[in-house]
Design a protein around this motif. Structure first.
Motif, PDB file in Angstrom:
ATOM      1  N   UNK A   1      -3.132  60.159  18.612  1.00  0.00           N
ATOM      2  CA  UNK A   1      -1.961  59.440  19.117  1.00  0.00           C
ATOM      3  C   UNK A   1      -0.784  60.414  19.217  1.00  0.00           C
ATOM      4  N   UNK A   2      -0.917  61.357  20.129  1.00  0.00           N
ATOM      5  CA  UNK A   2       0.101  62.379  20.352  1.00  0.00           C
ATOM      6  C   UNK A   2      -0.049  62.872  21.785  1.00  0.00           C
ATOM      7  N   UNK A   3       0.906  63.682  22.225  1.00  0.00           N
ATOM      8  CA  UNK A   3       0.797  64.310  23.538  1.00  0.00           C
ATOM      9  C   UNK A   3      -0.238  65.424  23.430  1.00  0.00           C
ATOM     10  N   UNK A   4      -1.308  65.301  24.188  1.00  0.00           N
ATOM     11  CA  UNK A   4      -2.466  66.183  24.023  1.00  0.00           C
ATOM     12  C   UNK A   4      -2.108  67.652  24.167  1.00  0.00           C
ATOM     13  N   UNK A   5      -1.329  67.983  25.173  1.00  0.00           N
ATOM     14  CA  UNK A   5      -1.045  69.397  25.453  1.00  0.00           C
ATOM     15  C   UNK A   5       0.028  69.974  24.538  1.00  0.00           C
ATOM     16  N   UNK A   6       0.577  69.153  23.619  1.00  0.00           N
ATOM     17  CA  UNK A   6       1.552  69.646  22.648  1.00  0.00           C
ATOM     18  C   UNK A   6       0.936  69.842  21.272  1.00  0.00           C
ATOM     19  N   UNK A   7      -0.377  69.647  21.148  1.00  0.00           N
ATOM     20  CA  UNK A   7      -1.036  69.701  19.846  1.00  0.00           C
ATOM     21  C   UNK A   7      -1.973  70.910  19.769  1.00  0.00           C
TER      22      UNK A   7
END
Length: 432
Positions: free
Chosen positions: A32-38
């Protein structure tokens, strides 16, 4: 966990974007996060693709495009819902929270408490439902393993794994039960839910990962795990950055989230005390107006010329920009198990970028710093102690630590660490 009310129910259907990249086995990763920011998520996906897996990522979209070789389920993270639905969900959460606070030993009650709270949050409820729908409508994407990122993605992760007979892994990136023990509101409202969720789902996981040995030991001691928690550290992929000796004023760099919990005000106050030619650079996204408050503090102390507050740079450029500094800084207070056993991305990123380290005397970071002789450990988290540490370092010492950091990075890199993930998959998943 705030809500936005709409005049009626808001319909949402997750979007599935298929990749041509196939694989003998299929892994679903839920975050549950922005995929490309992880970075941690991205590293795992790349490792699985390179190992011949087909990868389905369920997460949120951000400004940067999702890589073409991911099969991607775009979730909404929308809290909009109808008024009566919102009231019903609020009641669910209250009942679930009350049940979680009782901390009854019955496993089924912990599961019920978790489900009531999770399904009582419109965004989580909607995303849970959509993940299961996408899997049901696309039987060719049947998972062999499901990896849930942190306790709050365990409900859809476990339901998906159980329905399809897949292995179930949890990547618990923090010691969530010890995040904010000094906050009465967090202890009253959030911790019971976290404990119920971990008690229920961690016992069902085929493997739990975390970021440091201290956290792994606590999870193994406190949770009913099938096997001891494994450490999978937040190390970046290896990149051969150049050695840059100190030249002119030394650059002391903090990069990462700028928020009050990072104690960056102490570094600004220390800048008013150190006498060496050292410039403090604080670079990253700001939580609220924290960056502005730090800039105002620097001006008030008369050190605006020694302190630079800079916005975040794109992730792809972060280490190259860090390579231009001299010392990587992360000094902050203990006060909870989560803070005590911290081993963050930036600790390894600084070394990959070829920086000397200046860190708190916390066991996980201190042990690696001593092992590789990469920097200085600050015993007291005060402006005076930080300033003394800055002034104690000669250019030659910094250069030695910078060279050692570049050597350490050859071991403290994802190419070495990814074996933890791949070996675990071989242990818990059926053969391709």
């Amino acid at each position: 966990m705030t809500e936005k009310h709409a005049s009626g129910p808001t319909a949402f259907r997750a979007r599935l974007r298929r990749s041509s990249a196939g694989g003998a086995r299929t892994a679903w990763l839920i975050s549950y996060s922005v995929a490309t920011d992880e970075p941690r998520l991205i590293r795992k996906v790349q490792t699985l693709l390179q190992a011949g897996w087909r990868v389905v990522v369920c997460a949120y979209e951000g400004e940067r495009p999702v890589p073409a070789d991911w099969t991607f389920v775009s979730l909404a993270n929308s809290s909009a819902t109808g008024r009566w639905t919102a009231r019903r969900m609020e009641w669910q959460r209250r009942v679930g929270t009350h049940l979680a606070r009782l901390d009854l030993p019955a496993d089924a009650l912990k599961g019920l408490a978790t489900q009531l709270i999770s399904s009582g949050l419109p965004n989580w409820h909607r995303d849970h439902r959509e993940i299961l729908r996408i899997a049901s409508e696309n039987p060719d994407l049947k998972p062999d393993v499901v990896i849930a990122h942190n306790y709050y993605t365990c409900p859809p992760g476990w339901d998906l794994a159980r329905h399809h007979g897949a292995a179930f892994l949890i990547d618990s990136q923090e010691y969530m039960l010890g995040v904010m023990p000094d906050s009465p509101r967090w202890v009253r409202e959030q911790r019971p839910f976290i404990k119920a969720a971990q008690d229920y789902y961690f016992a069902r996981a085929d493997q739990v990962f975390t970021v440091s040995q201290g956290i792994a030991d606590r999870l193994t001691a406190e949770q009913r795990l099938k096997r001891p928690a494994k450490v999978m550290r937040n190390v970046p992929p290896y990149a051969p950055y150049p050695f840059r000796p100190v030249s002119g004023a030394r650059k002391l760099l903090y990069h990462g989230l700028i928020d009050p919990a990072r104690d960056l005000d102490l570094a600004v106050r220390a800048a008013a005390l150190w006498t060496s030619a050292t410039k403090l650079i604080i670079r990253g996204p700001s939580e609220g107006d924290t960056a502005g408050q730090l800039a105002a503090l620097a001006a008030e102390l008369g050190v605006a010329g020694k302190v630079a507050i800079e916005p975040a740079v794109p992730f792809a450029e972060m280490l190259a920009r860090a390579n231009g500094a001299d010392i990587g800084y992360f000094v902050y207070r203990d006060g909870s198990p989560q803070r005590r056993f911290v081993l963050p991305n930036k600790f390894f990123e600084y070394q990959m970028a070829g920086l000397a380290l200046m860190i708190s005397d916390l066991p996980e970071m201190a042990a690696l710093t001593l092992r590789y002789d990469t920097g200085v450990i600050v015993g007291e988290v005060t402006p005076e102690a930080i300033a003394r540490a800055v002034d104690s370092l000669t250019d030659d010492q910094i250069n030695t630590c910078k060279a050692n950091a570049l050597k350490a990075a050859q071991s403290l890199c994802w190419e070495k660490e990814q074996g933890v993930l791949l070996e675990t998959l071989d242990e818990v998943c059926r053969p391709a």
